[in-house]
Design a protein around this motif. Structure first.
Motif: not given
Length: 316
Positions: A232-256
Motif C-alpha cells: 500500500e505504501r509507495k516508497l520513494h528512492q531518494i539519493v543525496l550527496e554528502v561531503p565527507d566532513g558532514s557524514m558524522k552528522y548523519l550517522v545516527n539519524s540516517k537509520y530513522n
C-alpha cells in the motif's frame, strides 16, 4: 533474589567461564564479598568441587557438569529475539554457528517453553538491522509486549503520536513486533480505532498487561500484515550527496529515515534512501542545512525549494 536462586546462578557462572573472581560475582548479584565467600563455602560443603586460587578466582574441577539449566519464559523469549537479530546482524558463517549453539541451548528447555517459542516465533520479525545501534528506550516496553503476545492478553497503553504530537489511551490486541533499522514496532489491533495500527515502541509512555484475553484466529499474521502495508505504501528512492566532513552528522539519524546504502564518489558520499513520506523526509533534510544535496527525485527537490521559500517569507 533469594539465596537458593543465587547459589544456582553462581553455579551457572562457574560453568560458563574458566575462572571467575569473587568481586565479579559480588558485583553481578549486588552483594558483599563476604556473602560470596559464604555462598561458595556452602556449595563446597554440598559436594560441588570448586577450586579457589589466590589472585585468580574460583573454578570448577575439570569434567564437572551441572544438570540441565531451567530457563524462565522471559529468558526463553529473549533467546528468540536474539536469534532474530543475529540472523540479520552477523555474517552467514557466524550466524550459522550462533544458530547451532542456540539449538543446543533450546534442547534443555522445558516442554512448555519449547512450545511457547514455536507459537510466537512468527510474531517477531527483523526487517533491516543496524548492528551499530543498541536497543534504545523501546526496550522498556519490549518484555511487556512479549508477555502480551505469548499470553494473548490485551495491553492498556498510553501512546504519543508523531504528527501531531498527541497522547492517547489505547487498548491493543498485539499481533507481533518487527524491527526496521534501529526502531522496533508493534503491530496490533487498536480497540480505540477499531482497526490495525503500527506503533513505535519508544513512543509508549505507559504499558500494562490486563487480564482481558483475545483470540488471534480473527487477526492476520504479522507477515501478511507487513506484506499488505508494503504494497500500500509507495516508497520513494531518494539519493543525496554528502561531503565527507558532514557524514558524522548523519550517522545516527540516517537509520530513522530509510537508509539503504552509500558509496564514495570522489570527496562525496552518495547515500540512497527508501522512504514513503516526501514531506517527512524533506523536513529532516532541511535541518541539515547546507550539508547535503538532493540528487533525486525531482518531487523532493521541488518540495525542498518550496519549503525554503516558505521559511524566507515567514521570516520577513
Amino acid at each position: 533474589m533469594n539465596r537458593i536462586d543465587r547459589l544456582t546462578a553462581i553455579l551457572t557462572h562457574l560453568q560458563s567461564k574458566r575462572t571467575i573472581r569473587a568481586s565479579e560475582l559480588a558485583a553481578r548479584f549486588e552483594v558483599s564479598l563476604r556473602t560470596i565467600y559464604r555462598d561458595v563455602r556452602s556449595l563446597e560443603e554440598s559436594g560441588v568441587p570448586i577450586i579457589g586460587e589466590a589472585g585468580q578466582g574460583y573454578s570448577l574441577v575439570e569434567g564437572y557438569r551441572l544438570p540441565p539449566i531451567m530457563f524462565s519464559r522471559e529468558e526463553a523469549l529473549s533467546m528468540l529475539v536474539a536469534e532474530k537479530l543475529v540472523e540479520k546482524s552477523l555474517g552467514e558463517e557466524s550466524s550459522k554457528h550462533f544458530k547451532e549453539a542456540l539449538i543446543k541451548i533450546k534442547a534443555v528447555l522445558k516442554t512448555s517453553e519449547k512450545d511457547l517459542l514455536v507459537e510466537v516465533q512468527d510474531t517477531i520479525k527483523v526487517l533491516k538491522s543496524n548492528p551499530s545501534q543498541m536497543m534504545n528506550k523501546s526496550s522498556k516496553a519490549f518484555q511487556t509486549i512479549l508477555e502480551a503476545i505469548s499470553e494473548k492478553k490485551v495491553l492498556s497503553t498510553a501512546y504519543m503520536t508523531f504528527d501531531p504530537e498527541l497522547r492517547s489511551e489505547r487498548e491493543l490486541e498485539s499481533i507481533g513486533m518487527f524491527q526496521s533499522y534501529d526502531q522496533w514496532y508493534l503491530m496490533a489491533f487498536c480497540r480505540l480505532r477499531n482497526d490495525y495500527r503500527t506503533f513505535r515502541l519508544d513512543r509508549f509512555s505507559h504499558l500494562r498487561l490486563t487480564e482481558i484475553s483475545y483470540s488471534t484466529t480473527k487477526h492476520p499474521s504479522l507477515q501478511s500484515y507487513l506484506d499488505k502495508i508494503s504494497g500500500e505504501r509507495k516508497l520513494h528512492q531518494i539519493v543525496l550527496e554528502v561531503p565527507d566532513g558532514s557524514m558524522k552528522y548523519l550517522v545516527n539519524s540516517k537509520y530513522n529515515n530509510g537508509f539503504v546504502s552509500e558509496k564514495k564518489v570522489g570527496e562525496l558520499t552518495e547515500m540512497t534512501f527508501m522512504n514513503s513520506s516526501i514531506e517527512g523526509f524533506v523536513r529532516w533534510i532541511i535541518t541539515l542545512g547546507d550539508m547535503v544535496v538532493v540528487k533525486r527525485p525531482a518531487v523532493l527537490q521541488n518540495r525542498l525549494a518550496e519549503l525554503i521559500e516558505e521559511i524566507k517569507e515567514r521570516q520577513g
